[in-house]
Design a protein around this motif. Structure first.
Motif, PDB file in Angstrom:
ATOM      1  N   PHE A  62       2.312 -12.430  37.482  1.00 55.68           N
ATOM      2  CA  PHE A  62       3.547 -11.712  37.649  1.00 55.68           C
ATOM      3  C   PHE A  62       4.280 -11.280  36.592  1.00 55.68           C
ATOM      4  O   PHE A  62       4.187 -11.712  35.477  1.00 55.68           O
ATOM      5  N   ARG A  64       7.487  -8.409  35.199  1.00 55.04           N
ATOM      6  CA  ARG A  64       9.160  -8.185  35.481  1.00 55.04           C
ATOM      7  C   ARG A  64       8.980  -6.698  36.346  1.00 55.04           C
ATOM      8  O   ARG A  64       9.070  -5.853  35.718  1.00 55.04           O
ATOM      9  N   ALA A  93      11.323 -20.457  46.577  1.00 57.12           N
ATOM     10  CA  ALA A  93      10.741 -20.261  45.502  1.00 57.12           C
ATOM     11  C   ALA A  93      10.592 -19.013  44.981  1.00 57.12           C
ATOM     12  O   ALA A  93      10.534 -18.887  43.808  1.00 57.12           O
ATOM     13  N   TRP A  94      10.156 -18.215  45.840  1.00 55.82           N
ATOM     14  CA  TRP A  94       9.858 -16.777  45.450  1.00 55.82           C
ATOM     15  C   TRP A  94      11.137 -16.056  45.036  1.00 55.82           C
ATOM     16  O   TRP A  94      11.206 -15.244  44.079  1.00 55.82           O
ATOM     17  N   SER A  96      13.789 -17.259  43.809  1.00 56.31           N
ATOM     18  CA  SER A  96      14.149 -17.714  42.588  1.00 56.31           C
ATOM     19  C   SER A  96      13.528 -17.243  41.412  1.00 56.31           C
ATOM     20  O   SER A  96      14.007 -17.151  40.221  1.00 56.31           O
ATOM     21  N   MET A  97      12.117 -16.832  41.738  1.00 58.79           N
ATOM     22  CA  MET A  97      11.430 -16.244  40.523  1.00 58.79           C
ATOM     23  C   MET A  97      12.079 -14.795  40.131  1.00 58.79           C
ATOM     24  O   MET A  97      11.674 -14.218  39.035  1.00 58.79           O
ATOM     25  N   ASN A  98      12.726 -14.043  41.083  1.00 52.50           N
ATOM     26  CA  ASN A  98      13.164 -12.692  40.912  1.00 52.50           C
ATOM     27  C   ASN A  98      13.916 -12.553  39.596  1.00 52.50           C
ATOM     28  O   ASN A  98      14.915 -13.449  39.321  1.00 52.50           O
ATOM     29  N   GLN A 100      13.144 -13.572  36.775  1.00 57.07           N
ATOM     30  CA  GLN A 100      12.713 -14.584  35.905  1.00 57.07           C
ATOM     31  C   GLN A 100      11.426 -14.648  35.268  1.00 57.07           C
ATOM     32  O   GLN A 100      10.831 -15.384  34.504  1.00 57.07           O
ATOM     33  N   LEU A 101      10.586 -13.563  35.673  1.00 55.92           N
ATOM     34  CA  LEU A 101       9.328 -13.392  35.188  1.00 55.92           C
ATOM     35  C   LEU A 101       9.095 -12.891  33.841  1.00 55.92           C
ATOM     36  O   LEU A 101       9.736 -12.105  33.301  1.00 55.92           O
ATOM     37  N   ASP A 130       0.477 -16.470  33.065  1.00 53.04           N
ATOM     38  CA  ASP A 130       0.252 -17.193  34.327  1.00 53.04           C
ATOM     39  C   ASP A 130      -1.310 -16.735  35.183  1.00 53.04           C
ATOM     40  O   ASP A 130      -1.888 -17.818  35.454  1.00 53.04           O
TER      41      ASP A 130
END
Length: 187
Positions: A62, A64, A93-94, A96-98, A100-101, A130
């Motif tokens: 992942f 940004r 969950a996906w 919430s990752m926006n 934050q990568l 990751d």
């Protein structure tokens, strides 16, 4: 491909994904396409190596990018009761990752330029912490699986003998470059 091979050298870089090595829940179509790209590039390597072409598979995790913004992602409606709870949890969950990568796309671009300029480039480039962690875990999983009994091939129901090794790559054919390339390199 024939016109590329006539150049007598080159480098084919294909962007895959860590999903081409590691399957994930609710990513069947995406993972299948990336596993396909991985197999294609692994096989293409043998076809183009005799002509001084290199291949590199880039497997980022992942980064940004705008992958997870609503404008570039179609989120499914949880329409199947048996999947509804897991689908909802996965979407949240996906989402919430926006933003934050941790993967830096500028660093990835610099790394790709470095690979493109190498005389003997990597055949695979796993990019991002990751992805590296995931690939290591997958390798460990594959290596820790119990091995089949030594006589398993003898009990396999087939009439085709199993090959001992892969067919060696054909010897390269030397072709003169096309006229337009000769003109460019002669001036």
């Amino acid at each position: 491909m024939a016109s590329a091979v006539s150049l007598s050298a080159g480098h084919i870089i294909t962007l895959s994904s860590s999903a081409g090595i590691i399957g994930q829940e609710f990513c069947v179509a995406y993972a299948a396409s990336k596993f396909g790209v991985e197999g294609w590039m692994e096989s293409l390597r043998y076809d183009v190596e005799p002509y001084k072409f290199h291949t590199t598979i880039v497997e980022p995790g992942f980064f940004r990018t705008e992958l997870l913004v609503d404008a570039s992602t179609t989120w499914p409606e949880p329409t199947i009761d048996d999947y509804a709870e897991r689908t909802t949890a996965t979407i949240e969950a996906w989402k919430s990752m926006n933003g934050q990568l941790t993967g830096d796309p500028v660093k990835l671009a610099r790394a790709l330029l470095t690979i493109a300029g190498q005389a003997k480039p990597l055949q695979r480039f796993v990019a991002g912490a990751d992805a590296i962690d995931g690939v290591k875990a997958k390798a460990q999983e594959l290596l820790s699986k119990p091995k089949p009994p030594s006589n398993w091939a003898a009990t396999w129901p087939t009439t085709t003998p199993m090959p001992e090794q892969t067919t060696p790559a054909p010897k390269p054919r030397r072709r003169p470059p096309p006229a337009r390339v000769r003109r460019l390199t002669a001036t």
